[in-house]
Each structure stands twice: as C-alpha cells, then as structure tokens.
Design a protein around this motif. Structure first.
Motif, PDB file in Angstrom:
ATOM      1  N   HIS A 181      12.378  61.715  22.573  1.00  0.00           N
ATOM      2  CA  HIS A 181      13.370  62.697  22.989  1.00  0.00           C
ATOM      3  C   HIS A 181      14.716  62.066  23.322  1.00  0.00           C
ATOM      4  N   GLY A 182      14.705  60.823  23.798  1.00  0.00           N
ATOM      5  CA  GLY A 182      15.953  60.177  24.173  1.00  0.00           C
ATOM      6  C   GLY A 182      16.479  60.704  25.486  1.00  0.00           C
ATOM      7  N   GLN A 183      17.306  59.888  26.118  1.00  0.00           N
ATOM      8  CA  GLN A 183      17.884  60.305  27.393  1.00  0.00           C
ATOM      9  C   GLN A 183      18.992  61.334  27.181  1.00  0.00           C
ATOM     10  N   THR A 184      19.774  61.140  26.085  1.00  0.00           N
ATOM     11  CA  THR A 184      20.863  62.069  25.767  1.00  0.00           C
ATOM     12  C   THR A 184      20.845  62.327  24.270  1.00  0.00           C
ATOM     13  N   ARG A 185      21.612  63.332  23.856  1.00  0.00           N
ATOM     14  CA  ARG A 185      21.700  63.658  22.439  1.00  0.00           C
ATOM     15  C   ARG A 185      22.420  62.544  21.665  1.00  0.00           C
ATOM     16  N   GLU A 186      23.325  61.858  22.339  1.00  0.00           N
ATOM     17  CA  GLU A 186      24.107  60.822  21.668  1.00  0.00           C
ATOM     18  C   GLU A 186      23.406  59.477  21.658  1.00  0.00           C
ATOM     19  N   VAL A 195       7.267  55.786  16.547  1.00  0.00           N
ATOM     20  CA  VAL A 195       6.663  56.948  17.217  1.00  0.00           C
ATOM     21  C   VAL A 195       6.507  58.106  16.232  1.00  0.00           C
ATOM     22  N   VAL A 196       7.507  58.317  15.376  1.00  0.00           N
ATOM     23  CA  VAL A 196       7.416  59.404  14.390  1.00  0.00           C
ATOM     24  C   VAL A 196       6.249  59.172  13.443  1.00  0.00           C
ATOM     25  N   ASN A 197       6.095  57.931  13.007  1.00  0.00           N
ATOM     26  CA  ASN A 197       4.956  57.616  12.131  1.00  0.00           C
ATOM     27  C   ASN A 197       3.632  57.827  12.858  1.00  0.00           C
ATOM     28  N   ARG A 198       3.630  57.517  14.149  1.00  0.00           N
ATOM     29  CA  ARG A 198       2.406  57.722  14.927  1.00  0.00           C
ATOM     30  C   ARG A 198       2.087  59.213  15.038  1.00  0.00           C
ATOM     31  N   ILE A 199       3.109  60.038  15.217  1.00  0.00           N
ATOM     32  CA  ILE A 199       2.874  61.491  15.258  1.00  0.00           C
ATOM     33  C   ILE A 199       2.266  61.958  13.948  1.00  0.00           C
ATOM     34  N   GLN A 200       2.797  61.456  12.849  1.00  0.00           N
ATOM     35  CA  GLN A 200       2.261  61.845  11.544  1.00  0.00           C
ATOM     36  C   GLN A 200       0.819  61.396  11.387  1.00  0.00           C
ATOM     37  N   THR A 201       0.529  60.209  11.900  1.00  0.00           N
ATOM     38  CA  THR A 201      -0.843  59.704  11.825  1.00  0.00           C
ATOM     39  C   THR A 201      -1.788  60.573  12.661  1.00  0.00           C
ATOM     40  N   THR A 222       2.868  68.972  15.990  1.00  0.00           N
ATOM     41  CA  THR A 222       3.852  69.653  15.151  1.00  0.00           C
ATOM     42  C   THR A 222       5.128  69.931  15.932  1.00  0.00           C
ATOM     43  N   LEU A 223       4.981  70.377  17.170  1.00  0.00           N
ATOM     44  CA  LEU A 223       6.158  70.633  18.001  1.00  0.00           C
ATOM     45  C   LEU A 223       6.940  69.350  18.266  1.00  0.00           C
ATOM     46  N   LEU A 224       6.209  68.280  18.566  1.00  0.00           N
ATOM     47  CA  LEU A 224       6.879  67.002  18.799  1.00  0.00           C
ATOM     48  C   LEU A 224       7.581  66.503  17.533  1.00  0.00           C
ATOM     49  N   GLN A 225       6.922  66.689  16.392  1.00  0.00           N
ATOM     50  CA  GLN A 225       7.506  66.236  15.130  1.00  0.00           C
ATOM     51  C   GLN A 225       8.776  67.017  14.795  1.00  0.00           C
ATOM     52  N   GLU A 226       8.743  68.311  14.970  1.00  0.00           N
ATOM     53  CA  GLU A 226       9.922  69.118  14.701  1.00  0.00           C
ATOM     54  C   GLU A 226      11.076  68.723  15.608  1.00  0.00           C
ATOM     55  N   SER A 227      10.762  68.488  16.864  1.00  0.00           N
ATOM     56  CA  SER A 227      11.808  68.064  17.805  1.00  0.00           C
ATOM     57  C   SER A 227      12.388  66.717  17.397  1.00  0.00           C
ATOM     58  N   ALA A 228      11.508  65.805  16.983  1.00  0.00           N
ATOM     59  CA  ALA A 228      11.981  64.473  16.577  1.00  0.00           C
ATOM     60  C   ALA A 228      12.824  64.553  15.318  1.00  0.00           C
ATOM     61  N   LEU A 229      12.397  65.358  14.336  1.00  0.00           N
ATOM     62  CA  LEU A 229      13.165  65.465  13.093  1.00  0.00           C
ATOM     63  C   LEU A 229      14.504  66.146  13.324  1.00  0.00           C
ATOM     64  N   GLU A 230      14.544  67.077  14.247  1.00  0.00           N
ATOM     65  CA  GLU A 230      15.812  67.715  14.581  1.00  0.00           C
ATOM     66  C   GLU A 230      16.786  66.707  15.174  1.00  0.00           C
ATOM     67  N   ARG A 231      16.297  65.878  16.065  1.00  0.00           N
ATOM     68  CA  ARG A 231      17.153  64.841  16.640  1.00  0.00           C
ATOM     69  C   ARG A 231      17.569  63.816  15.574  1.00  0.00           C
ATOM     70  N   LEU A 232      16.609  63.444  14.706  1.00  0.00           N
ATOM     71  CA  LEU A 232      16.908  62.487  13.645  1.00  0.00           C
ATOM     72  C   LEU A 232      17.941  63.062  12.681  1.00  0.00           C
ATOM     73  N   LEU A 277      17.131  69.853   5.231  1.00  0.00           N
ATOM     74  CA  LEU A 277      17.820  68.848   6.056  1.00  0.00           C
ATOM     75  C   LEU A 277      18.270  67.667   5.206  1.00  0.00           C
ATOM     76  N   PHE A 278      17.412  67.271   4.278  1.00  0.00           N
ATOM     77  CA  PHE A 278      17.725  66.144   3.392  1.00  0.00           C
ATOM     78  C   PHE A 278      19.001  66.438   2.591  1.00  0.00           C
ATOM     79  N   LYS A 279      19.103  67.640   2.053  1.00  0.00           N
ATOM     80  CA  LYS A 279      20.282  68.017   1.267  1.00  0.00           C
ATOM     81  C   LYS A 279      21.524  68.086   2.146  1.00  0.00           C
ATOM     82  N   TYR A 280      21.385  68.626   3.344  1.00  0.00           N
ATOM     83  CA  TYR A 280      22.543  68.719   4.239  1.00  0.00           C
ATOM     84  C   TYR A 280      23.109  67.329   4.564  1.00  0.00           C
ATOM     85  N   ILE A 281      22.225  66.357   4.771  1.00  0.00           N
ATOM     86  CA  ILE A 281      22.693  65.003   5.095  1.00  0.00           C
ATOM     87  C   ILE A 281      23.417  64.391   3.899  1.00  0.00           C
TER      88      ILE A 281
END
Length: 632
Positions: free
Chosen positions: A149-154, A164-170, A195-205, A238-242
């Motif tokens: 989650h990080g301490q801040t958005r920045e 951690v993301v790979n661990r969530i997927q595992t 799934t909730l944690l993964q979505e939150s992580a991908l949104e931040r990523l 998201l991939f296309k937007y980036i």
C-alpha cells in the motif's frame, strides 16, 4: 664305613661345585637380585664377615618380616574400616531400595498422565505449525501489506513491491488447489481477499508507471518500469493507457529534438550544425532531415522494445508498431511543410529527381519499421507530389532546351545545338538516377528517357522533313548516332537502343539507295542497266549504248571511280559522324554497282551478244572490282 661316607660327601661336594661352576649367574635374575641386595650390607669380604654372613642374612630376613607384619596390620585395620563402611552402605542401599520401590509404585499413575499430556502437547504443537504454515502460505505479513500500500501515493515503487505482487499471484493460484482439496469456503475467502489486494496494488502500480512515463526525459528505461509493464500486461486497458502516456511524452521530446536539429544542430544523424543552414541546397536539406529521422526512429523503437522487454513478445509487436507510429506522427507536420516548400520551388529537374529519390528511399525504410503509419502515408503523399513536380519540370526543361521552333542544321549536317543541350540535360539526370537504388530505378530511367528522347526525336524528324532526301538521311543518322551513343552507357536501354538502331537502318537504306542512284547516274549506267534488264532481239553489241566503245567508256569511268571515289560520291557522305554508317552505305551502294558490273561482264562474254575480245573491254573481273570498291 667312615671312609665311604667321606667319599660320598666329597662326591656331593664335587657335584655342587660343578653345578655352581656350570651355572651362569648373569642369566639368573633372582641370583642377581640376591647378590645386589647382599652388596648393601656385605661390604668387606673378610673371614669374620664370611662366618657371620648366615646370621646377618637371618637377621635381615627377620627385620623384613617384622616390617611386613607391621604393614599388614595397617592394611588389616584399613580393611576393617572399609568393611564397616560397606556394611553401612549396604544398609543404606537396602533402605533406598525399599523407598524406591515404594516411589515407583506411586509414580506409575503419574507417568501415565504425563504421557497423555505429552501426546496432547504434540498434537497442539502440530496444529500450531499447520496454522502458521497456512498463514505464511495464504496470508501476507504486516510488512508486506505496508510495502503493497505504501505510506503515501507518491512513494516510489521498489523491487520488494513486485515480490509482494508476485506472492499475491502465487497465493491466488494456490487457492485453486485449496478448493480442490475440499476447502471451498476457505479458498474462496482467501481468493477474494487476494483479489482485492491485487487490484489495489495494480492501481497503485498503474499510477506510478503513468507518472514515470509522463516525466520521462532520458532515453534509458528504468528496470522497475519494465517490470511494471510486464505486471500490467494482463490488464490491457491500463497497459494501453501507460503506452499512450509514454508516447505522448516521447512525441513532445522527439519533435523538440527535431526542431533543435533544424535550428540549433544535433548529434543525431551526424548533423552538429543546424539543418536549416543548408536550406539553399534542396537535396542535402531534405537528405539531412530524412537522415535525422532515420537515426532517431530506430532509437525510439529500441526504447519501446526496452520498455516492453519483459513482456510477452508475441503480444507486444503490434503495440510497438502502434506506439512508434504515434510518436513519429508529431514529426510529420514540420517535415512535410518543409519538403512541400522545397518541391514547390522552381528547382531544376535534377534536384527534384534527387529529392524524389530520397523520399522514395527513406519511405521504403520507414515502411519496414512502421508500416501504415502517418509518417509513411505523408511520405507517400510527398513522393506523389515530387513525382508530379519532377515530371512537369522535366517536360518544361525539355521544351526549353528544344526551343519554341525547331533549329535547322548547318551545312555540316551535325545535330543542332538543341539536340546537344537536351542530351547533356539527359546525361545530368541519368547520372543522378544511376546513384539511386531500388526496384523503381528501371521505371524512372525509362520514364526520364521517354520524356526527353521522344520529344527530341519528334523535333529531329520535323527538322529533317524540311531537308532534301540525302541531307535528311545524313542529318537523321548523325542525330540518331549521338542519341544512341548517349543511351548506350546506361542500363535498361536495350529496347530503346533497338528502336534507334531500326530507325538508323531505315535511314542507311535510304542513303544507300540515293548513293547508288547517284553512282549509276555519274557512271552513266542507267542506259546500260535498262538494256541489261530488257529483252531486245539480236546481239547486244549492236544495240546503241551497248557497243564496245560505250562499254569501254563505262569501264574507264569505273577505273576513275577506283582512283578518285570522292568525285563520284555524294558530298554528304563525308558528313556522317559514324564511320560504320558511312562504310555500310558505301559498301551497299558499291554492291549495287558491282552487281550491274557483273551482269554486264557476263553479258559481254556470252557469244550470242557478238562482242569481239570481251576481255579487252574489262580490266577487272566482277570479284576483283567489288573487292577493290569495298576496300576504298
């Protein structure tokens, strides 16, 4: 009897002495020890000492026995003490044994209870380990959640975030195994949580990657950004937007670099000086701009490939082409406006052809890199525009070189100045075309030749029609020879050269006919030829004009032709610039004269024609005459 006893004693003594003599005391350990002990108190070997030796030995033995007895008394007292101690210990052991037996009986029940408690403890410990293993396998730690989650958005993304993301997927994948094992409810709960944690992580990523692309300045792609693109590849939107964000940033950067290269200079493309400084040289100006793009576009392609390096290669090829097309679209307007300005200028056809060739060459290169892009489409439009401008300018310069009115040739019948100017112009353009490579090269060369040579031939024909027949043939042959010589050094000209040669052959035939007619007239062969072709009755020698005197006069003129051919030939023959054409026309006309001469020679040697001494009428045989004529 006494003697007998003494005798026996002597024998016994002798035996003892002999035994003593035969014995070896150095090998008898006991004897040596006894002697050694004896030496301690038997110091002087005197008679007195020898007589008292037994008593001393006995006293010594008595002393030793006394010492032994006193030592044994001490041992006995010690043994008595030990015996009492052992009896005391035995009593104590008996007491302890009875007490132990009593204690053993009492602790049997305690041991049974302890065993049961130990088994329960092991079971609880195993359950605890299973619970810990489940938590460690299917749950994130507090530290991992903080990283996610990080301490801040920045807060920047780190390598630990991707771990951690790979661990969530595992964990998410392992929930399927959990559900297959009969724990459907538990598996669904854990899967929903992951799934909730993964979505939150991908949104931040996604936000982080978008920000990175938005502020990208240098050409080096950060490894973390590559990993982010790989992670987000499963989220197409998201991939296309980036990628779009990256392309937008790079569009601004590359168009700025292109403007700088035009106005300030750039290291890319080998143009340290501003490209605009060479605007007065259209070919180099356009070439430098396209060369800069040729250097910059592969760099952008490499950057995109690095950005998507960790992604699946089968899925990114179209993304790379689309992104590269989007980035290069920003270069189209400044490039197109400048090239259109160059094409619109009144530049020479050679310059326009060079520009057209450069556009075509770089368009083929860019088509291989970014097909169906806006840049390629604009280059195609510029190519069409440059081809039209080149064709128009080529036709205009051709008309200017020819002039408003066809120039008549001089008395020397050499090609007019307009012909030389136009062929020089053709050489200039074809010399540029020779440098150009590609599949359109043949088409270009043939088109250029057609635009220049066809009007030139038309003007030459128009000019030649105003001349007498012989002058026309000579002038056309000179012009065709000059055109043929100009085109023969270039490739793809076989058909054109064949047509020119056919036209030349037709003019050679015309010239040959006129030359043969002139020779026949100068040699007064007309009446003779007419008579030879007729069917008069009677001997030929009786026909006027075929009498021996007339025949002899003709043969004399032939000798004059052999001696001074110039006086009998048409003067225009010497004006032919091609010696091959000249020799061909002479040879063919001489063959006509030789054929008539041979017919006359054979007719005069026929008896029915009644010629007296026909050999005297002819100085040469037909073969000798023809050989002599051709060798002129």
């Amino acid at each position: 009897m006494a003697l007998k006893i003494d005798k026996n004693q002597n024998l016994s003594l002798v035996k003892r002495v002999n035994k003593l003599l035969e014995s070896r005391p150095e090998n008898d350990k006991d004897t040596l020890e006894a002697l050694k002990e004896l030496s301690t108190f038997f110091t002087d070997n005197t008679l007195k000492n020898r007589r008292n030796l037994r008593s001393k030995i006995e006293k010594k033995s008595l002393t030793i026995n006394d010492e032994f007895l006193s030592a044994f008394k001490e041992v006995k007292s010690t043994l008595d003490s030990i015996h009492s101690d052992v009896l005391s210990m035995n009593n104590s052991i008996q007491t302890m044994t009875s007490r132990l037996q009593s204690t053993k009986t009492q602790t049997i029940s305690l041991i049974d209870r302890t065993t049961k408690l130990q088994n329960e403890s092991k079971k609880l410990s195993m359950q605890h380990e299973v619970a810990n293993a489940f938590i460690s396998t299917f749950q994130l730690t507090k530290h991992e959640i903080e990283i996610l989650h990080g301490q801040t958005r920045e807060e920047p993304i780190s390598d630990e975030f991707f771990i951690v993301v790979n661990r969530i997927q595992t964990i998410h994948s392992s929930c399927r195994i959990l559900m297959q094992s009969g724990y459907q409810t538990l598996g669904l709960d854990v899967m929903q949580q992951m799934t909730l944690l993964q979505e939150s992580a991908l949104e931040r990523l996604y936000r982080w990657a978008q920000n990175q692309c938005r502020h990208i300045e240098n050409e080096q792609i950060a490894p973390l950004l590559m990993r982010a693109m790989c992670t987000l590849q499963d989220r197409p939107v998201l991939f296309k937007y980036i990628i779009d964000e990256y392309c937008t940033a790079r569009r601004a950067i590359i168009v700025g670099a292109f403007i700088d290269a035009l106005t300030l200079g750039s290291k890319i493309g080998g143009t340290p000086n501003p490209i605009e400084m060479r605007a007065d040289d259209p070919t180099r100006y356009v070439g430098d701009m396209l060369a800069w793009l040729h250097q910059a576009i592969p760099i952008e392609k490499e950057n995109i490939l690095n950005l998507l390096k960790a992604c699946d290669k089968t899925d990114v090829s179209d993304q790379v082409k689309h992104a590269l097309s989007h980035i290069t679209e920003s270069l189209c307007h400044p490039l197109k406006s400048r090239i259109e300005h160059i094409i619109a200028l009144e530049s020479p056809a050679t310059v326009l052809y060079s520009v057209m060739s450069l556009i075509r060459y770089y368009r083929s290169i860019f088509t291989g890199i970014i097909p169906d892009s806006v840049l390629v489409n604009d280059l195609s439009d510029l190519l069409d525009l440059s081809e039209k401008s080149f064709n128009t300018r080529l036709q205009r310069e051709t008309r200017m070189a020819l002039g408003e009115r066809a120039e008549p040739p001089g008395q020397d019948l050499i090609p007019a100045a307009s012909v030389s100017r136009l062929l020089t112009f053709l050489n200039d353009i074809l010399s540029v075309a020779l440098i150009v490579t590609g599949e359109d090269r043949e088409k270009d060369i043939q088109r250029i030749v057609s635009y220049i040579v066809d009007p030139l031939l038309q003007e030459i024909d128009e000019t030649a029609t105003r001349l007498p027949v012989v002058d026309m043939a000579v002038y056309l042959l000179n012009c065709l020879h000059q055109i043929h010589s100009t085109l023969s050094v270039y490739e793809y000209m076989d058909q054109r050269l064949e047509r020119l040669q056919a036209q030349s052959d037709a003019q050679i035939d015309t010239l040959t006919s006129e030359l043969a007619s002139s020779l026949v007239a100068n040699l007064n062969l007309g009446p003779i030829y007419t008579i030879l072709q007729g069917k008069e009755q009677g001997p030929m020698s009786a026909i006027p004009g075929m009498d021996p005197l007339s025949v002899k006069e003709f043969t004399n003129k032939l000798e004059s032709l052999l001696l001074m051919p110039e006086s009998f030939l048409l003067p225009q023959i010497s004006l032919l610039q091609n010696s091959t054409y000249r020799s061909t026309a002479l040879k063919r006309s001489f063959q006509v004269i030789g054929a008539i001469y041979k017919q006359l020679y054979e007719a005069c040697h026929e008896p029915k024609n009644d010629y007296q001494n026909p050999d005297g009428l002819f100085a040469r045989t037909p073969d000798e005459l023809l050989e002599k004529l051709i060798s002129q």
